[in-house]
Design an enzyme around this catalytic site. Sequence first.
Site, PDB file in Angstrom:
ATOM      1  N   HIS A 132       0.857  -1.187   0.000  1.00  0.00           N
ATOM      2  CA  HIS A 132       0.000   0.000   0.000  1.00  0.00           C
ATOM      3  C   HIS A 132       0.893   1.237   0.000  1.00  0.00           C
ATOM      4  O   HIS A 132       2.008   1.210   0.517  1.00  0.00           O
ATOM      5  CB  HIS A 132      -0.931   0.005   1.227  1.00  0.00           C
ATOM      6  N   GLU A 183      -3.395   3.473  -7.421  1.00  0.00           N
ATOM      7  CA  GLU A 183      -3.770   4.583  -6.540  1.00  0.00           C
ATOM      8  C   GLU A 183      -2.730   5.697  -6.606  1.00  0.00           C
ATOM      9  O   GLU A 183      -1.626   5.531  -6.061  1.00  0.00           O
ATOM     10  CB  GLU A 183      -3.804   4.131  -5.073  1.00  0.00           C
TER      11      GLU A 183
END
Length: 229
Positions: free
Chosen positions: A98, A146
């Site tokens: 992430h 992202e």
Amino acid sequence: MEGILVSYPLILVNLKTYKEGIGEEAIKLAKIAEDVHYKTGVSIALAPQMVDVKLLIDSSEVPVFAQHIDPVIYGQYTGHILPEAVAESGCIGTLINHSERQLPIKVIENTILRSKEVQLISVVCVDTVEKAIQIAKLNPDAIAIEPPELIGSGISVSKAKPEIISGAVKAVKIINSKIRVLCGAGITSGDDVIAAQNLGAEGILVASGVVKAKDPYQALLDLARSLRH
Ligand code: G3P
């Protein structure tokens, strides 16, 4: 408890370290995810804090992801998150790399391999199309694109940077059409979801738009109702 299966399009809600997503609050969000799933048929998974994983698994039917695992083995790895322990706890998958927990490429590769060994769905986050291409060659189950600058901004990736979604989908599918491509960052509304799907995304990774919403139930319902499935 009988678990709801992961299917695509998927809404994966990352609870991060938000106060609104810890302990009892995580259980409330899991109940909301369950309700919205039964109302819309959309698969909704939650990625809580590691200490809350068992709590959610025991108290709800939602599929649960880890936010991170380490590619360690049984033995002397104090403080690391062992893939076997995560799988045994009932988690169905894990986020890897992430934007807030970035890893070197070799560690990503080993973590994908360890995920496969313990049958956890691997969702690797990337910030560029180039990185998506690099990761696709490692064959994870899914890649979530992202752009970090839009995370938590309320400005949706699908509207602000549509080319990064379509570019990632195209590039990843050429390498391996089985890899699912999700997108995330700034998603807060059904319109953002529709735009993401129109660009080829097979689901979304969302956090603040649900966890910190005034009404998380309505926010999640709006996202789920907008997904074609
Ligand atoms: O993991 C999802 C995340 O990074 C996106 O965050 O708050 O922009 O939905 P948010």
